[in-house]
Design an enzyme around this catalytic site. Structure first.
Site, PDB file in Angstrom:
ATOM      1  N   SER A  44       0.799  -1.224   0.000  1.00 27.08           N
ATOM      2  CA  SER A  44       0.000   0.000   0.000  1.00 27.08           C
ATOM      3  C   SER A  44       0.830   1.271   0.000  1.00 27.08           C
ATOM      4  O   SER A  44       0.315   2.332  -0.347  1.00 27.08           O
ATOM      5  CB  SER A  44      -0.939  -0.003   1.209  1.00 27.08           C
ATOM      6  OG  SER A  44      -1.836  -1.088   1.137  1.00 27.08           O
ATOM      7  N   GLU A  65       8.972  -7.498  -6.114  1.00 28.10           N
ATOM      8  CA  GLU A  65       7.919  -8.096  -5.286  1.00 28.10           C
ATOM      9  C   GLU A  65       8.189  -9.581  -5.128  1.00 28.10           C
ATOM     10  O   GLU A  65       8.354 -10.296  -6.121  1.00 28.10           O
ATOM     11  CB  GLU A  65       6.550  -7.875  -5.931  1.00 28.10           C
ATOM     12  CG  GLU A  65       5.417  -8.684  -5.350  1.00 28.10           C
ATOM     13  CD  GLU A  65       5.220  -8.463  -3.856  1.00 28.10           C
ATOM     14  OE1 GLU A  65       5.143  -9.464  -3.126  1.00 28.10           O
ATOM     15  OE2 GLU A  65       5.166  -7.294  -3.428  1.00 28.10           O
ATOM     16  N   ALA A  66       8.238 -10.054  -3.877  1.00 27.63           N
ATOM     17  CA  ALA A  66       8.531 -11.466  -3.616  1.00 27.63           C
ATOM     18  C   ALA A  66       7.389 -12.379  -4.034  1.00 27.63           C
ATOM     19  O   ALA A  66       7.615 -13.538  -4.397  1.00 27.63           O
ATOM     20  CB  ALA A  66       8.845 -11.665  -2.133  1.00 27.63           C
ATOM     21  N   HIS A 480      -2.773  -5.746  11.327  1.00 29.76           N
ATOM     22  CA  HIS A 480      -2.337  -4.358  11.157  1.00 29.76           C
ATOM     23  C   HIS A 480      -0.958  -4.154  11.780  1.00 29.76           C
ATOM     24  O   HIS A 480      -0.735  -3.219  12.544  1.00 29.76           O
ATOM     25  CB  HIS A 480      -3.359  -3.402  11.797  1.00 29.76           C
ATOM     26  CG  HIS A 480      -4.711  -3.462  11.163  1.00 29.76           C
ATOM     27  ND1 HIS A 480      -5.854  -3.041  11.805  1.00 29.76           N
ATOM     28  CD2 HIS A 480      -5.102  -3.889   9.933  1.00 29.76           C
ATOM     29  CE1 HIS A 480      -6.901  -3.202  11.006  1.00 29.76           C
ATOM     30  NE2 HIS A 480      -6.464  -3.725   9.867  1.00 29.76           N
TER      31      HIS A 480
END
Length: 544
Positions: A44, A65-66, A480
């Site tokens: 994000s 990006e993995a 979170h």
């Protein structure tokens, strides 16, 4: 000019997708030895930084990006979001067993796909409270982090479909956000119940509600025409046909490269090989609150005593790396229905109640989401056996006092993390949890909810000690994870107000790990703001 893009026809969408695939295949087949900026992580915040830099055609950007593709039904179909939990699109982390949750290991879901958490979450758009942002400005010493400044960013990034609020909501931004105007009857009744116990009703959980001490509303969601609008899809995908942006999936960053105390590039595993690519300007870490400190520590940035145990050469002693871990612990009450739910029941969060467990608070310290399923831990499921024909008032503690830590277990990048979440370790959190559970019962027993309640299925009437035990067994989290590389000016801070890692040149962090404290509500929207701020800072620093 508006930053949002019109909805394309099916034919033009197909043509654009073909163009993107062809362009990215060419770029991946001809990887360069250097790029201007390397962004690690497409979540994000990272997706926003990528978009803002790639908008300049003279800037070469590499996104690593993995995880894999997001172009699958499990991601795109909002109703399938829960199928991503525990899948290959989830890093699958778990907290260490803790006596504070009766020896349980709490799962710590994190997105491992294009879009990160915004591709596997429940799609709730929650901005954070005014007092959160003003606190961040105070901690960082930079008024640009204040609510007044951030409100301008929110107006700029939203295309909002809901009750008009030109002072607080945007109309032409890249993030499509709609208010849930049509509620399932049970969700509508929960909002009526919230009002019945004295919590005011708002048109949206954002806007003016996040300037108040409490409130209830239907939720804002990032869903358009039945499809998830992840941050990656909103920011990065529309510019993936450009020749200056390379997006690699399946690329696991294993180390930051340095020349002295200057970040010069990254090492990463890709297609069975270890590769090194240099960054002419900066490396930006957007790997999330668990993987960002992991990479920092693997690369020699962290507590020197801890890194020394694994023989990792010290680049910079920053004892705050991996400390201050925060999340939103959750627990709830389950109620038996008199009959099966009406049609239209959904796994999405359509309504939310924000409140305070003690009078006099200026910021809500709990949120309650009605879930149209019996939502509980396996331990309490086994003890209480709630009927499938039940629903839940799921509460979250918004500002826990407990703090966790992230630790390495070895120097190898593939060595697992040891994560001590420490949920409910601070006695004040249990005190708040007891008060919140009482409020859940008060809401559940209102006249508005009588048509949906035959009895309280769990925990029902328990003494205080038994109720504490129930909460420890029920405690999970809302995924979170934040605050492990916090922004600030004290000895535990990792980045300054410009998100630059202390003591290191050309290395910036842009993700939820930089938050000094977890925000009031879901963290996706605040992470978009972090990405926007990072993009602004970088463009200003390099006059882009």
């Amino acid at each position: 000019m508006p930053d949002t893009l019109p909805i394309a026809s099916e034919e033009s969408s197909f043509a654009f997708a073909q163009r993107v695939r062809a362009n990215q295949s060419r770029l991946a087949a001809a990887l360069q030895t250097w790029y201007d900026f390397i962004i690690c992580g497409s979540g994000s915040s990272g997706s926003v930084v990528v978009r803002r830099l790639a908008e300049n055609p003279h800037v070469r950007v590499l996104l690593l990006e993995a995880g894999g593709t997001d172009d699958i039904p499990q991601v795109m179909d909002p109703q399938q979001w829960v199928t991503n939990l525990g899948s290959e699109r989830d890093w699958g982390y778990q907290a260490e067993p803790s006596s504070y949750v009766n020896g349980r290991r709490v799962p710590l879901t994190m997105g491992k796909t294009l879009g990160g958490g915004s591709s596997i979450n429940v799609m709730v758009w929650a901005r954070g409270h005014k007092n959160d942002w003003d606190f961040f400005a105070e901690e960082s010493g930079d008024p640009a982090w204040s609510y007044e400044s951030v409100l301008d960013i929110y107006r700029r990034i939203e295309t909002y479909e809901g009750a008009p609020d030109i002072a607080r909501r945007g109309l032409a931004g890249p993030m499509y956000v709609r208010n849930t105007s049509t509620l399932h009857p049970l969700n509508a009744a929960v909002l009526e119940a919230g009002q019945a116990v004295g919590i005011p009703r708002f048109d949206s959980p954002n806007g003016s509600m996040m300037e108040a001490a409490e409130g209830c509303s239907s939720t804002d969601l990032i869903i358009r025409e039945g499809r998830r609008q992840s941050v990656f899809r909103s920011y990065v995908y529309p510019v993936m046909d450009r020749p200056n942006l390379t997006v690699l999936t399946g690329a696991l960053v294993t180390s930051i490269l340095f020349a002295g105390k200057k970040a010069t590039g990254v090492e990463f595993a890709y297609e069975g090989k270890t590769r090194r690519i240099m960054a002419a300007s900066e490396v930006v870490l957007s790997l999330g609150a668990l993987n960002t400190p992991k990479l920092l520590m693997q690369s020699g940035i962290g507590d020197s005593d801890e890194l020394g145990k694994f023989g990792i050469p010290i680049v910079e002693h920053l004892p705050g790396v991996g400390r201050n871990l925060q999340d939103h612990p959750s627990f709830g009450r389950v109620f038996q229905l008199p009959e099966p739910l009406l049609s239209g029941a959904t796994f999405l969060g359509e309504a939310v109640v924000f409140g305070k467990s003690e009078s006099g608070m200026a910021t809500p310290d709990f949120a309650i989401f009605p879930l149209l399923v019996p939502f509980t831990s396996p331990e309490n499921q086994e003890r209480f056996h709630p009927s499938p024909n039940s629903w839940t008032l799921s509460s979250i503690l918004l500002h826990p006092k407990s703090r966790g830590e992230v630790h390495l277990t070895g120097a190898n990048p593939l060595d697992p993390l040891r994560i001590e979440a420490n949920f409910l370790s601070n006695a004040e959190d249990m005190k708040a949890a007891l008060a919140i559970m009482a409020i859940c019962r008060e809401i559940g027993m209102t006249d508005a909810l009588k048509p949906f309640v035959t009895r309280e299925a769990m925990p029902d009437d328990l003494g205080e000690d038994d109720l504490k035990d129930f909460i420890r067994n029920d405690c999970t989290n809302y995924r979170h994870q934040t605050c492990t590389a916090k922004m600030g000016r004290d000895a535990q801070s990792v980045v300054n107000a410009q998100l630059q890692v202390y003591g290191i040149d050309n290395l910036r962090i842009a993700d939820g790990s930089i938050l000094p404290r977890v925000t009031t509500g879901n963290t996706m929207a605040p992470c978009v703001v972090i990405g926007e701020r990072a993009g602004e800072m970088i463009k200003k620093a390099y006059q882009l």
